[in-house]
Design a protein around this motif. Structure first.
Motif, PDB file in Angstrom:
ATOM      1  N   ALA A 218      13.246  -2.926 -16.349  1.00 28.00           N
ATOM      2  CA  ALA A 218      12.290  -3.523 -16.293  1.00 28.00           C
ATOM      3  C   ALA A 218      11.094  -2.823 -15.519  1.00 28.00           C
ATOM      4  N   VAL A 219       9.829  -3.177 -15.799  1.00 25.97           N
ATOM      5  CA  VAL A 219       8.850  -2.678 -15.197  1.00 25.97           C
ATOM      6  C   VAL A 219       7.950  -3.884 -14.694  1.00 25.97           C
ATOM      7  N   LEU A 220       7.905  -4.016 -13.216  1.00 25.87           N
ATOM      8  CA  LEU A 220       6.942  -4.870 -12.763  1.00 25.87           C
ATOM      9  C   LEU A 220       5.400  -4.394 -12.608  1.00 25.87           C
ATOM     10  N   VAL A 221       4.564  -5.065 -13.208  1.00 23.31           N
ATOM     11  CA  VAL A 221       3.206  -4.655 -12.720  1.00 23.31           C
ATOM     12  C   VAL A 221       2.603  -5.619 -11.852  1.00 23.31           C
ATOM     13  N   VAL A 222       2.012  -5.039 -10.849  1.00 24.79           N
ATOM     14  CA  VAL A 222       1.540  -5.465  -9.464  1.00 24.79           C
ATOM     15  C   VAL A 222       0.058  -5.319  -9.417  1.00 24.79           C
ATOM     16  N   ASP A 223      -0.560  -6.087  -8.827  1.00 26.88           N
ATOM     17  CA  ASP A 223      -2.336  -5.767  -8.452  1.00 26.88           C
ATOM     18  C   ASP A 223      -2.261  -5.482  -7.157  1.00 26.88           C
ATOM     19  N   SER A 224      -3.486  -5.228  -6.866  1.00 24.88           N
ATOM     20  CA  SER A 224      -3.944  -4.646  -5.513  1.00 24.88           C
ATOM     21  C   SER A 224      -3.481  -5.325  -4.115  1.00 24.88           C
ATOM     22  N   ARG A 225      -3.206  -6.562  -4.683  1.00 24.14           N
ATOM     23  CA  ARG A 225      -2.730  -7.491  -3.247  1.00 24.14           C
ATOM     24  C   ARG A 225      -1.291  -7.581  -3.321  1.00 24.14           C
ATOM     25  N   GLY A 226      -0.560  -6.927  -3.961  1.00 23.10           N
ATOM     26  CA  GLY A 226       0.903  -6.871  -4.068  1.00 23.10           C
ATOM     27  C   GLY A 226       1.528  -8.045  -4.840  1.00 23.10           C
ATOM     28  N   ARG A 227       0.727  -8.646  -5.657  1.00 19.51           N
ATOM     29  CA  ARG A 227       1.284  -9.863  -6.247  1.00 19.51           C
ATOM     30  C   ARG A 227       1.821  -9.411  -7.764  1.00 19.51           C
ATOM     31  N   ASP A 307      16.687  -7.453  -4.413  1.00 18.49           N
ATOM     32  CA  ASP A 307      15.778  -8.639  -5.344  1.00 18.49           C
ATOM     33  C   ASP A 307      14.631  -7.545  -5.598  1.00 18.49           C
ATOM     34  N   VAL A 308      14.181  -8.059  -6.797  1.00 16.98           N
ATOM     35  CA  VAL A 308      12.923  -7.068  -7.151  1.00 16.98           C
ATOM     36  C   VAL A 308      11.607  -7.477  -6.288  1.00 16.98           C
ATOM     37  N   LEU A 309      11.614  -8.499  -5.740  1.00 16.69           N
ATOM     38  CA  LEU A 309      10.638  -8.591  -4.627  1.00 16.69           C
ATOM     39  C   LEU A 309      10.770  -7.929  -3.514  1.00 16.69           C
ATOM     40  N   ASP A 310      11.986  -7.602  -3.054  1.00 17.21           N
ATOM     41  CA  ASP A 310      12.356  -6.582  -1.961  1.00 17.21           C
ATOM     42  C   ASP A 310      11.959  -5.230  -2.224  1.00 17.21           C
ATOM     43  N   LEU A 311      11.867  -4.969  -3.336  1.00 17.65           N
ATOM     44  CA  LEU A 311      11.446  -3.510  -4.107  1.00 17.65           C
ATOM     45  C   LEU A 311       9.945  -3.536  -4.034  1.00 17.65           C
ATOM     46  N   VAL A 312       9.562  -4.664  -4.435  1.00 18.16           N
ATOM     47  CA  VAL A 312       7.835  -4.619  -4.376  1.00 18.16           C
ATOM     48  C   VAL A 312       7.508  -4.574  -2.725  1.00 18.16           C
ATOM     49  N   SER A 313       8.052  -5.069  -1.909  1.00 17.79           N
ATOM     50  CA  SER A 313       7.649  -5.233  -0.429  1.00 17.79           C
ATOM     51  C   SER A 313       8.043  -3.748   0.058  1.00 17.79           C
ATOM     52  N   ALA A 314       8.923  -3.049  -0.658  1.00 17.20           N
ATOM     53  CA  ALA A 314       9.267  -1.479   0.093  1.00 17.20           C
ATOM     54  C   ALA A 314       8.347  -0.702  -0.419  1.00 17.20           C
ATOM     55  N   THR A 315       7.345  -1.106  -1.555  1.00 12.48           N
ATOM     56  CA  THR A 315       6.497  -0.323  -2.138  1.00 12.48           C
ATOM     57  C   THR A 315       5.058  -0.491  -1.533  1.00 12.48           C
ATOM     58  N   TYR A 316       4.625  -1.787  -1.378  1.00 10.97           N
ATOM     59  CA  TYR A 316       3.437  -2.102  -1.203  1.00 10.97           C
ATOM     60  C   TYR A 316       3.564  -3.056   0.230  1.00 10.97           C
ATOM     61  N   GLY A 317       2.341  -2.877   1.235  1.00 10.40           N
ATOM     62  CA  GLY A 317       2.519  -3.521   2.539  1.00 10.40           C
ATOM     63  C   GLY A 317       1.583  -2.938   3.558  1.00 10.40           C
ATOM     64  N   ALA A 318       1.838  -3.251   4.655  1.00 13.49           N
ATOM     65  CA  ALA A 318       1.026  -2.371   5.606  1.00 13.49           C
ATOM     66  C   ALA A 318       1.049  -0.976   5.521  1.00 13.49           C
ATOM     67  N   HIS A 319       2.142  -0.580   5.360  1.00 15.29           N
ATOM     68  CA  HIS A 319       2.445   0.905   5.190  1.00 15.29           C
ATOM     69  C   HIS A 319       1.672   1.698   4.210  1.00 15.29           C
ATOM     70  N   HIS A 320       1.437   0.882   2.900  1.00 16.98           N
ATOM     71  CA  HIS A 320       1.123   1.527   1.645  1.00 16.98           C
ATOM     72  C   HIS A 320       0.250   0.429   0.888  1.00 16.98           C
ATOM     73  N   GLN A 321      -0.973   0.925   0.425  1.00 20.89           N
ATOM     74  CA  GLN A 321      -1.722  -0.144  -0.359  1.00 20.89           C
ATOM     75  C   GLN A 321      -2.157   0.772  -1.708  1.00 20.89           C
ATOM     76  N   TYR A 322      -2.243  -0.114  -2.768  1.00 22.67           N
ATOM     77  CA  TYR A 322      -2.720   0.335  -3.999  1.00 22.67           C
ATOM     78  C   TYR A 322      -3.934  -0.497  -4.486  1.00 22.67           C
ATOM     79  N   PRO A 323      -5.140   0.252  -4.498  1.00 15.44           N
ATOM     80  CA  PRO A 323      -6.314  -0.362  -4.588  1.00 15.44           C
ATOM     81  C   PRO A 323      -6.366  -0.856  -6.233  1.00 15.44           C
ATOM     82  N   ASP A 324      -5.770  -0.105  -7.198  1.00 16.22           N
ATOM     83  CA  ASP A 324      -5.783  -0.236  -8.724  1.00 16.22           C
ATOM     84  C   ASP A 324      -4.472  -0.885  -8.838  1.00 16.22           C
TER      85      ASP A 324
END
Length: 395
Positions: A218-227, A307-324
């Motif tokens: 499964a692949v999560l698609v996440v926006d620039s705000r980590g949603r 949990d999948v949201l824990d994986l998102v948090s490990a990817t995106y946060g104060a430590h790393h952003q994804y503007p696209d």
């Protein structure tokens, strides 16, 4: 592997790739349209695919909108294509409309060893040094010594730390166990922006690889705000012999021409398909060889260790952003051990294999295995996309 010169092609139709509840789903596609001169963002509405590029020039732009699902369901579109026509297009042929991977400017990330069963297979790869002939012998020892110790352990917990102590005492600690049950997950960049292929396309395996397999995820698609805005399916092709030689060869094992497939569509989260539905996804795999060989497997996100949201948090946060935004592979439970070529060597691909990854609520991602060196070359990147959109007056 045999030559890929004369390989059969799967026949794809709307009925074989759409989710079972497609009528209730907000589905996003991308279409290569030679008449438009480039890729189009599109909504899948039944068996019609409607161009929304004038509303949102990229999928990344669309997913920044709070009303993305409403736009996909109701916005007036431009031209439309028959889904069956898009699915029937020959792969890699740029002069006919066809489906692309349904993400564009998002960075493609992947989380590894997120399931205990596949975790043990990574340890086995490491212990064999990537030699498939050693797999059965090493698997027996690792499962005997490690197997039950990981059941139900929450990564990063005191119980996980205790298991680490026991495994160290046995001389069996591994870098894969560290990311599998330690406090920090493995998250890496799977593929460059715009390099993923979609359903119906060829998927590539390096010629030099003799031990490899699909990884249905499964692949999560996440926006620039980590949603998390949606979910889709992916094949994180794995060259077990390459990564088994050294984890420092991860890029060579994972990032090659056509080695990342995503699709068929992004299903947006809405009232009928929320994050709990994602957590409950069952993913099926079927590999059909040109010689009649069939392999079946399955993976359930209910069994994921993090949990999948824990994986998102490990990817995106104060430590790393994804503007696209980003697309995040969540890992797989599937690790094939069935012998194919020779006793004790486990599964590996043959050229011409058809790989079907499916889930009732996400549809089906179908690809044909070829050498990466023979897959259609990746020629359309960010510059080409920007120029195309500018020519159409969409920037």
């Amino acid at each position: 592997m045999e030559s890929a010169a004369a390989r059969p092609r799967p026949v794809l139709t709307a009925g074989t790739v759409l989710p079972e509840d497609a009528g209730r789903a907000a589905l996003v596609a991308r279409v290569h349209d030679p008449e438009a001169g480039g890729p189009c963002v599109a909504a899948v509405r039944g068996e019609r695919v409607v161009d929304l590029t004038a509303v949102a020039p990229t999928v990344s732009d669309l997913l920044e909108r709070d009303d993305a699902a409403e736009v996909v369901r109701e916005a007036d579109g431009g031209r439309a294509w028959r889904l069956d026509d898009l699915l029937g297009a020959p792969p890699g042929q740029g002069d006919v409309p066809h489906l692309l991977a349904p993400v564009d400017l998002q960075v493609v990330k992947a989380a590894g060893v997120t399931f205990a069963r596949s975790l043990l297979e990574r340890v086995i790869e490491e212990r064999t040094g990537g030699d498939p002939a050693q797999a059965a012998r090493v698997r027996e020892r690792v499962v005997r010594l490690v197997g039950g110790r990981l059941d139900g352990i929450r990564p990063g917990s005191p119980e996980a730390a205790k298991a680490k102590e026991l495994l160290l005492a046995e001389g069996l600690w591994s870098q894969y166990l560290e990311v599998g049950i330690g406090p920090d997950p493995e998250v890496f960049t799977k593929a460059p922006v715009l390099s993923a292929v979609g359903t119906g396309a060829d998927i590539g395996v390096l010629r030099a690889s003799v031990w490899n397999n699909p990884e249905p995820e499964a692949v999560l698609v996440v926006d620039s705000r980590g949603r998390v805005r949606g979910a889709t399916l992916g094949n994180d092709v794995n060259l077990r012999d390459v990564e088994g030689r050294s984890a420092l060869l991860l890029s060579r094992a994972k990032d090659n021409n056509a080695s990342c497939a995503i699709g068929p569509f992004v299903r947006l989260l809405d009232d009928g398909f929320g994050i709990d539905a994602v957590r409950s996804l069952d993913i099926d795999l079927r590999v059909e060889g040109p010689d009649g060989y069939v392999l079946r497997g399955s993976s359930s996100l209910r069994e994921i260790s993090r949990d999948v949201l824990d994986l998102v948090s490990a990817t995106y946060g104060a430590h790393h952003q994804y503007p696209d935004g980003f697309a995040l592979f969540t890992g797989t439970l599937f690790a094939p051990t069935e012998d194919r070529r020779a006793p004790g060597e486990g599964f590996t691909h043959e050229y011409g294999d058809t790989v079907r990854i499916s889930s009732p609520r996400l549809g089906a991602l179908v690809n044909t295995v070829v050498p990466s060196e023979e897959a259609p070359p990746w020629t359309s990147g960010v510059r080409a996309l920007m120029r195309s959109l500018a020519r159409r007056g969409l920037l």
